[in-house]
Design an enzyme around this catalytic site. Structure first.
Site, mmCIF file in Angstrom:
data_model
loop_
_atom_site.group_PDB
_atom_site.id
_atom_site.type_symbol
_atom_site.label_atom_id
_atom_site.label_comp_id
_atom_site.label_asym_id
_atom_site.label_seq_id
_atom_site.Cartn_x
_atom_site.Cartn_y
_atom_site.Cartn_z
ATOM 1 N N LYS A 108 0.409 -0.729 0.001
ATOM 2 C CA LYS A 108 -0.097 0.076 -0.081
ATOM 3 C C LYS A 108 0.817 0.843 -0.188
ATOM 4 O O LYS A 108 1.643 1.711 1.320
ATOM 5 C CB LYS A 108 -0.925 -0.004 1.495
ATOM 6 N N LYS A 146 -2.046 -1.893 -4.015
ATOM 7 C CA LYS A 146 -2.774 -0.409 -3.665
ATOM 8 C C LYS A 146 -1.647 0.747 -3.705
ATOM 9 O O LYS A 146 -1.572 1.286 -2.848
ATOM 10 C CB LYS A 146 -3.712 -0.292 -2.871
#
Length: 333
Positions: free
Chosen positions: A198, A256
């Site tokens: 992320k 992400k």
């Protein structure tokens, strides 16, 4: 002299193109983020996330019907609590907003209906400073006390009926802490979908509007999440983070954002024989929406092209705000 090999031979008709198509997308591979707000009594919309509703803690029958009728069978649940505090206590309350929403969605399913409910596990929506854990005196997140709370959150979400727990805080050791907590409470069969890679991305802005989760301007708190989310310039680090999460017990790993990090999706798929998830985040969605509203692009085609690109890069499943729209297209509606 004409070439013996002509690529256009296999592009002559829609039927031939479909027959030789290398990458296919199915509605079952799409995950819809859904938002619940304990402070509202009717559905509301956020300007920066056109078409994305925030639901009150009611109306679950119509919500589940709308999702299932579209062809989508998985959701990722986020919540905005009534109160926030320094330790995000609503995140691990059995009566927290996400826990109530999970029970509501599961309870609304009719006989024979199945909806995979994935619980986002983080604290940024629940803390009054907007960070993903408890703060030290210097304003940074205190890693080890935070992951203890993550374990409590995971157990409360599993107890509410979550099918999958998805921790997004990027704390060191979080998967081990969550796996241990779940196993100790009898939830050893509950999978973990780890937000393993992320990045500290500017693409999250619209999400922070809808979830009210931006880091605050309190004088003692850091203004960003750079000490725990990943530097966008780093590739090898992502592979280390994924390997670490798998060693700690993750069942699914996630990259992400998706679109700007397709190289990471591809490397993860090539390097790790596990299910790969990619999150097409709010900024990616909002940019397509904005361009379409201005008449600059064909929204439907761009939507599908962006999703097939993520799938082609190696994702087995995609979290996207376009899930319902894309599923309908895939079903020929």
């Amino acid at each position: 002299m004409f070439p013996i090999n002509r690529g256009r031979r296999l592009r002559q008709t829609p039927e031939i193109r479909s027959l030789v198509r290398e990458t296919r997308l199915d509605p079952s591979e799409l995950i819809l983020p859904v938002f619940f707000d304990a402070n509202i009594d009717e559905v509301k919309y956020t300007d920066s996330m056109p078409g994305v509703p925030t639901y009150p803690l009611s109306g679950y029958e119509s919500i589940t019907k709308d999702i299932l009728d579209s062809g989508v069978s998985s959701v990722l649940v986020f919540g905005v609590p009534k109160k926030k505090d320094s330790v995000g206590s609503d995140a691990y309350s059995d009566d927290g907003v996400v826990q109530q929403a999970i029970r509501g969605l599961k309870g609304a399913l009719k006989d024979g209906e199945e909806l995979v409910v994935i619980a986002d596990l983080c604290m940024c929506e629940y803390t009054d400073h907007g960070h993903c854990g408890v703060l030290r005196d210097d304003g940074d997140v205190d890693n080890d006390p935070t992951i203890e709370l993550y374990g409590k959150i995971a157990v409360s979400q599993a107890r509410a009926g979550a099918d999958i727990i998805a921790p997004s805080g990027m704390m060191d050791g979080q998967i081990d802490a969550i796996r241990t907590a779940l196993d100790m409470e009898g939830f050893e069969n509950t999978p973990i979908m780890a937000y393993s890679a992320k990045y500290q991305s500017a693409y999250y802005g619209p999400f922070r509007d809808i979830a009210n989760s931006a880091p605050s301007c309190q004088c003692h708190a850091r203004k960003d999440r750079a000490t725990y989310q990943m530097d966008p310039a780093n590739r090898r680090e992502a592979l280390r983070e994924i390997a670490s999460d798998l060693d700690e017990g993750a069942d699914i790993i996630m990259v992400k954002p998706a679109g700007p990090y397709l190289d990471i999706v591809r490397e993860a798929a090539d390097s790790f024989p596990v299910p790969i998830c990619a999150y097409q985040v709010s900024g990616e969605y909002a940019m397509i929406k904005a361009a379409a509203r201005n008449g600059w692009i064909d929204e439907k085609r761009i939507m599908m092209e962006s999703l097939i690109g993520i799938k082609r890069a190696g994702a087995d499943m995609i979290i996207t705000y376009y899930a319902k729209d894309a599923a309908k297209v895939l079903r020929g509606e």
